[in-house]
Scaffold this active site. Structure first.
Site, PDB file in Angstrom:
ATOM      1  N   HIS A 149      85.632  68.836 -24.605  1.00  0.00           N
ATOM      2  CA  HIS A 149      84.500  68.481 -23.729  1.00  0.00           C
ATOM      3  C   HIS A 149      83.729  67.315 -24.330  1.00  0.00           C
ATOM      4  O   HIS A 149      83.934  66.944 -25.490  1.00  0.00           O
ATOM      5  CB  HIS A 149      83.552  69.685 -23.622  1.00  0.00           C
TER       6      HIS A 149
ATOM      7  N   HIS B  67      81.056  61.130 -27.663  1.00  0.00           N
ATOM      8  CA  HIS B  67      82.292  61.477 -28.367  1.00  0.00           C
ATOM      9  C   HIS B  67      82.873  62.778 -27.808  1.00  0.00           C
ATOM     10  O   HIS B  67      82.137  63.641 -27.335  1.00  0.00           O
ATOM     11  CB  HIS B  67      82.030  61.629 -29.869  1.00  0.00           C
TER      12      HIS B  67
HETATM   13  O1  3AM Z   1      80.703  67.882 -28.905  1.00  0.00           O
HETATM   14  P1  3AM Z   1      80.879  68.484 -30.236  1.00  0.00           P
HETATM   15  O2  3AM Z   1      82.109  69.341 -30.363  1.00  0.00           O
HETATM   16  O3  3AM Z   1      80.747  67.485 -31.340  1.00  0.00           O
HETATM   17  O4  3AM Z   1      79.224  70.365 -32.829  1.00  0.00           O
HETATM   18  C1  3AM Z   1      78.861  71.167 -31.733  1.00  0.00           C
HETATM   19  C2  3AM Z   1      79.581  70.793 -30.481  1.00  0.00           C
HETATM   20  O5  3AM Z   1      79.600  69.392 -30.393  1.00  0.00           O
HETATM   21  C3  3AM Z   1      77.437  70.866 -31.345  1.00  0.00           C
HETATM   22  O6  3AM Z   1      77.336  71.309 -30.021  1.00  0.00           O
HETATM   23  C4  3AM Z   1      78.608  71.257 -29.392  1.00  0.00           C
HETATM   24  C5  3AM Z   1      78.947  72.616 -28.838  1.00  0.00           C
HETATM   25  O7  3AM Z   1      78.933  73.578 -29.851  1.00  0.00           O
HETATM   26  N1  3AM Z   1      76.459  71.528 -32.205  1.00  0.00           N
HETATM   27  C6  3AM Z   1      76.567  72.747 -32.762  1.00  0.00           C
HETATM   28  N2  3AM Z   1      75.457  72.991 -33.489  1.00  0.00           N
HETATM   29  C7  3AM Z   1      74.650  71.907 -33.385  1.00  0.00           C
HETATM   30  C8  3AM Z   1      73.365  71.566 -33.889  1.00  0.00           C
HETATM   31  N3  3AM Z   1      72.671  72.394 -34.649  1.00  0.00           N
HETATM   32  C9  3AM Z   1      75.298  70.960 -32.553  1.00  0.00           C
HETATM   33  N4  3AM Z   1      74.754  69.781 -32.248  1.00  0.00           N
HETATM   34  C10 3AM Z   1      73.536  69.505 -32.776  1.00  0.00           C
HETATM   35  N5  3AM Z   1      72.867  70.371 -33.557  1.00  0.00           N
END
Ligand code: 3AM
Length: 178
Positions: free
Chosen positions: A44, A126
């Site tokens: 996603h 990203h």
């Molecule tokens: O799109 P991506 O996969 O990079 O890394 C986590 C994921 O992003 C991010 O939220 C998306 C769904 O889980 N994520 C998890 N914890 C986070 C945080 N504390 C976070 N992004 C920002 N702060």
């Protein structure tokens, strides 16, 4: 008693064919970088991470999201890159389409009216392809993958035995081009 919470984020969820293409790319990039590919059903593009939220906030966010009127657009995914700091390889775009920024801004406003603090960091467009990579990757993606973005979603992140599992809670359409 504490109110039950859900770990939430807004995202763009790929249609089946884009999801398949991104999952295949994730396998390739995981092999190139020595990382672990994102599970096929989890690929996603995150618009805003919201953290653990009670259902009252989820309802407020959904109501605000339902009022967003933003145009549909094509996302030309044309590069693969990585971040050393969190050992992630990702797919991205050379040029961010203005409607994506518009959608991101509208979602930020939805957060604010729902009483949440928006992320102060700049929006990093990203799609995470692989985690825990051993070697950096950076290359163009040719031919590019053209993703027709026609909706945005609210997603819950749930812990399962095999790691995080993402469940789309609601989707809202973007306005079709005429
Ligand atoms: O799109 P991506 O996969 O990079 O890394 C986590 C994921 O992003 C991010 O939220 C998306 C769904 O889980 N994520 C998890 N914890 C986070 C945080 N504390 C976070 N992004 C920002 N702060």
């Amino acid at each position: 008693m504490n109110e039950a919470t859900q770990r939430l984020f807004f995202a763009i969820w790929p249609d089946a064919s884009t999801s398949g293409a991104l999952a295949m790319l994730a396998q390739q990039v995981a092999a190139e970088s020595g990382g672990r590919a994102t599970a096929p059903g989890n690929v996603h593009l995150t618009l805003a991470f919201l953290g653990d939220q009670p259902s009252s906030v989820a309802r407020a966010l959904s109501a605000a999201a339902a009022r967003i009127s933003a145009p549909a657009f094509d996302l030309v995914v044309d590069r693969v890159d990585s971040w050393r700091k969190n050992a992630i390889a990702w797919a991205g775009v050379q040029s961010v389409p203005p409607p994506l920024l518009e959608l991101h801004q509208a979602i930020t406003r939805s957060l604010v009216v729902s009483g949440l603090e928006p992320d102060e960091r700049p929006f990093a467009v990203h799609v995470t392809l692989a985690r825990r990579i051993a070697a950096a990757v950076r290359r163009p993606l040719a031919p590019p993958l053209v993703w027709h973005v026609t909706a945005f979603t609210l997603v819950a992140s749930e812990l399962a035995a095999a790691g995080a599992r993402y469940r789309v809670l609601s989707s809202w359409p973007l306005v079709a081009k005429t």
